[in-house]
Design a protein around this motif. Structure first.
Motif, short mmCIF file in Angstrom:
data_model
loop_
_atom_site.label_atom_id
_atom_site.label_comp_id
_atom_site.label_asym_id
_atom_site.label_seq_id
_atom_site.Cartn_x
_atom_site.Cartn_y
_atom_site.Cartn_z
N ARG A 279 -8.75 5.24 -2.35
CA ARG A 279 -9.30 5.54 -3.40
C ARG A 279 -10.69 6.33 -3.19
NH1 ARG A 279 -8.09 0.35 -5.28
NH2 ARG A 279 -6.16 0.11 -6.16
N LYS A 280 -10.98 7.22 -4.30
CA LYS A 280 -12.23 8.06 -4.13
C LYS A 280 -13.31 6.75 -4.29
CE LYS A 280 -10.66 12.51 -5.19
NZ LYS A 280 -10.45 13.54 -6.36
N LYS A 281 -13.18 5.79 -5.30
CA LYS A 281 -14.21 4.89 -5.69
C LYS A 281 -13.83 3.79 -4.68
CE LYS A 281 -14.11 5.95 -10.45
NZ LYS A 281 -14.13 5.36 -11.75
N GLY A 282 -13.25 3.94 -3.79
CA GLY A 282 -13.08 2.58 -2.61
C GLY A 282 -11.92 1.82 -2.71
N GLY A 283 -11.45 1.11 -1.89
CA GLY A 283 -10.09 0.58 -1.83
C GLY A 283 -8.86 1.11 -1.61
N GLN B 238 0.95 -1.27 0.10
CA GLN B 238 0.03 0.15 -0.05
C GLN B 238 0.81 1.34 0.07
OE1 GLN B 238 -2.15 -0.90 3.68
NE2 GLN B 238 -3.57 -2.23 2.47
N ARG B 239 0.38 2.42 -0.39
CA ARG B 239 1.14 3.64 -0.59
C ARG B 239 0.41 4.66 0.34
NH1 ARG B 239 -1.54 3.79 -5.82
NH2 ARG B 239 -2.73 5.75 -6.20
N MET B 240 1.50 5.63 0.64
CA MET B 240 0.86 7.01 1.35
C MET B 240 0.30 7.95 0.41
SD MET B 240 3.71 7.16 4.26
CE MET B 240 5.26 6.84 3.05
N ASP B 241 -0.63 9.01 0.92
CA ASP B 241 -0.99 10.04 0.14
C ASP B 241 0.04 11.18 0.40
OD1 ASP B 241 -1.74 11.04 2.74
OD2 ASP B 241 -3.82 10.79 2.23
N GLU B 242 -0.27 12.35 0.07
CA GLU B 242 0.38 13.58 0.23
C GLU B 242 0.45 13.89 1.71
OE1 GLU B 242 -2.90 14.30 -1.12
OE2 GLU B 242 -2.20 13.01 -2.98
N ASN B 243 -0.20 13.46 2.68
CA ASN B 243 -0.27 13.69 4.01
C ASN B 243 0.55 12.70 4.93
OD1 ASN B 243 -1.82 16.12 3.33
ND2 ASN B 243 -3.50 14.98 3.60
N GLY B 244 0.92 11.79 4.13
CA GLY B 244 1.74 10.41 4.70
C GLY B 244 0.79 9.43 5.45
N LEU C 171 5.89 -16.50 -4.57
CA LEU C 171 5.24 -15.36 -4.32
C LEU C 171 3.98 -14.82 -5.47
CD1 LEU C 171 8.61 -13.41 -3.31
CD2 LEU C 171 6.78 -14.73 -1.79
N VAL C 172 2.73 -15.29 -5.23
CA VAL C 172 1.71 -15.06 -6.14
C VAL C 172 1.29 -13.67 -6.11
CG1 VAL C 172 -0.52 -15.81 -6.96
CG2 VAL C 172 1.19 -17.33 -5.86
N THR C 173 1.33 -12.99 -7.04
CA THR C 173 1.06 -11.41 -6.89
C THR C 173 -0.14 -11.24 -6.99
OG1 THR C 173 1.18 -11.19 -9.50
CG2 THR C 173 3.32 -10.62 -8.19
N ARG C 174 -0.70 -10.49 -6.23
CA ARG C 174 -2.25 -9.87 -6.38
C ARG C 174 -2.17 -8.47 -7.19
NH1 ARG C 174 -3.92 -8.59 -1.72
NH2 ARG C 174 -5.92 -8.00 -2.55
N VAL C 175 -2.48 -8.51 -8.21
CA VAL C 175 -2.32 -7.17 -9.24
C VAL C 175 -4.02 -7.02 -9.76
CG1 VAL C 175 -1.67 -6.33 -11.47
CG2 VAL C 175 0.05 -7.71 -10.03
N GLU C 176 -3.87 -5.75 -9.71
CA GLU C 176 -5.30 -5.24 -10.08
C GLU C 176 -5.41 -4.06 -11.13
OE1 GLU C 176 -7.71 -4.04 -6.21
OE2 GLU C 176 -7.53 -6.08 -5.80
N LEU C 177 -6.48 -3.81 -11.78
CA LEU C 177 -6.48 -2.55 -12.71
C LEU C 177 -6.66 -1.37 -11.67
CD1 LEU C 177 -9.11 -3.64 -15.54
CD2 LEU C 177 -6.45 -3.04 -15.68
N ILE C 178 -5.98 -0.29 -12.26
CA ILE C 178 -6.21 0.85 -11.18
C ILE C 178 -7.73 1.35 -11.59
CG2 ILE C 178 -5.48 3.31 -10.99
CD1 ILE C 178 -2.80 2.69 -11.85
N LYS C 179 -8.27 1.73 -10.33
CA LYS C 179 -9.69 2.12 -10.43
C LYS C 179 -10.02 3.46 -10.55
CE LYS C 179 -11.03 -1.74 -7.44
NZ LYS C 179 -11.45 -2.20 -6.26
#
Length: 185
Positions: free
Chosen positions: A75-79, A64-70, A177-185
């Motif tokens: 996401r706006k659409k969830g997740g 997971q990543r951080m936003d500008e505020n750390g 290591l099985v990757t969990r990759v998704e489309l960017i929502k």
């Protein structure tokens, strides 16, 4: 007394020394090349059903990543936002330097958006941190996307994909290591 008696023949030892040096250099080069070839990444198609069983599951690792505020990016659409595979922002990766895999060798298994499960061997003498795994996964996806037809990649662009997590499986002393990759929502 013949002129050569009592004198050392300098030519003979010099030839022997040069021969030994040349042999040493050849053996050293062969060793380096053999090690380099052995440590290079290998890509192949894998039957994921061999490892995809709950009894082999060891852990789940989120990316997971951080936003500008750390703070954790939502996401706006969830997740929760993962790491973009084309241009991962490693400086925004949460717990980027935390070690997550102790093994020197692991096999990345990528099956999205490919129609096949693609295995990619990775190596690191010290095991892997989250940051190192993201780098290796991004590199593997770039290679695979360079050969879309061969690996039956669907129409998505690499920039449309993000790594959300990894499922770590252990079978027969190998780490998958099985990757969990998704489309960017």
């Amino acid at each position: 007394m013949p002129p050569s008696a009592g004198k050392h023949n300098i030519q003979e030892p010099l030839t022997t020394i040069m021969t030994k040096k040349v042999l040493f250099i050849i053996i050293t080069l062969m060793t380096i090349l053999a090690c380099k070839e052995e440590a290079s990444n290998k890509i192949y198609v894998l039957d994921k059903s061999e490892i995809d069983h709950i009894k082999y599951l060891k852990s789940a690792i989120p990316f997971q990543r951080m936003d500008e505020n750390g703070e954790r990016y939502i996401r706006k659409k969830g997740g929760v936002g993962g790491m973009n595979l084309q241009e991962p922002q490693l400086d925004k990766l949460i717990e980027c330097n935390s070690p997550v895999i102790d093994d020197v060798k692991a096999i990345l298994v990528m099956d999205f958006p490919s129609k096949k499960s693609i295995a990619y061997e990775i190596y690191n003498e010290k095991g892997f941190t989250k940051k190192e795994l993201v780098t290796e996964i991004s590199k593997a996806y770039s290679i695979i996307y360079g050969e879309k037809e061969k690996y039956e990649i669907s129409l998505h662009n690499l920039s449309d994909l993000e790594l959300c997590g990894i499922l770590e499986y252990q079978k027969d002393n190998l780490t998958y290591l099985v990757t969990r990759v998704e489309l960017i929502k």
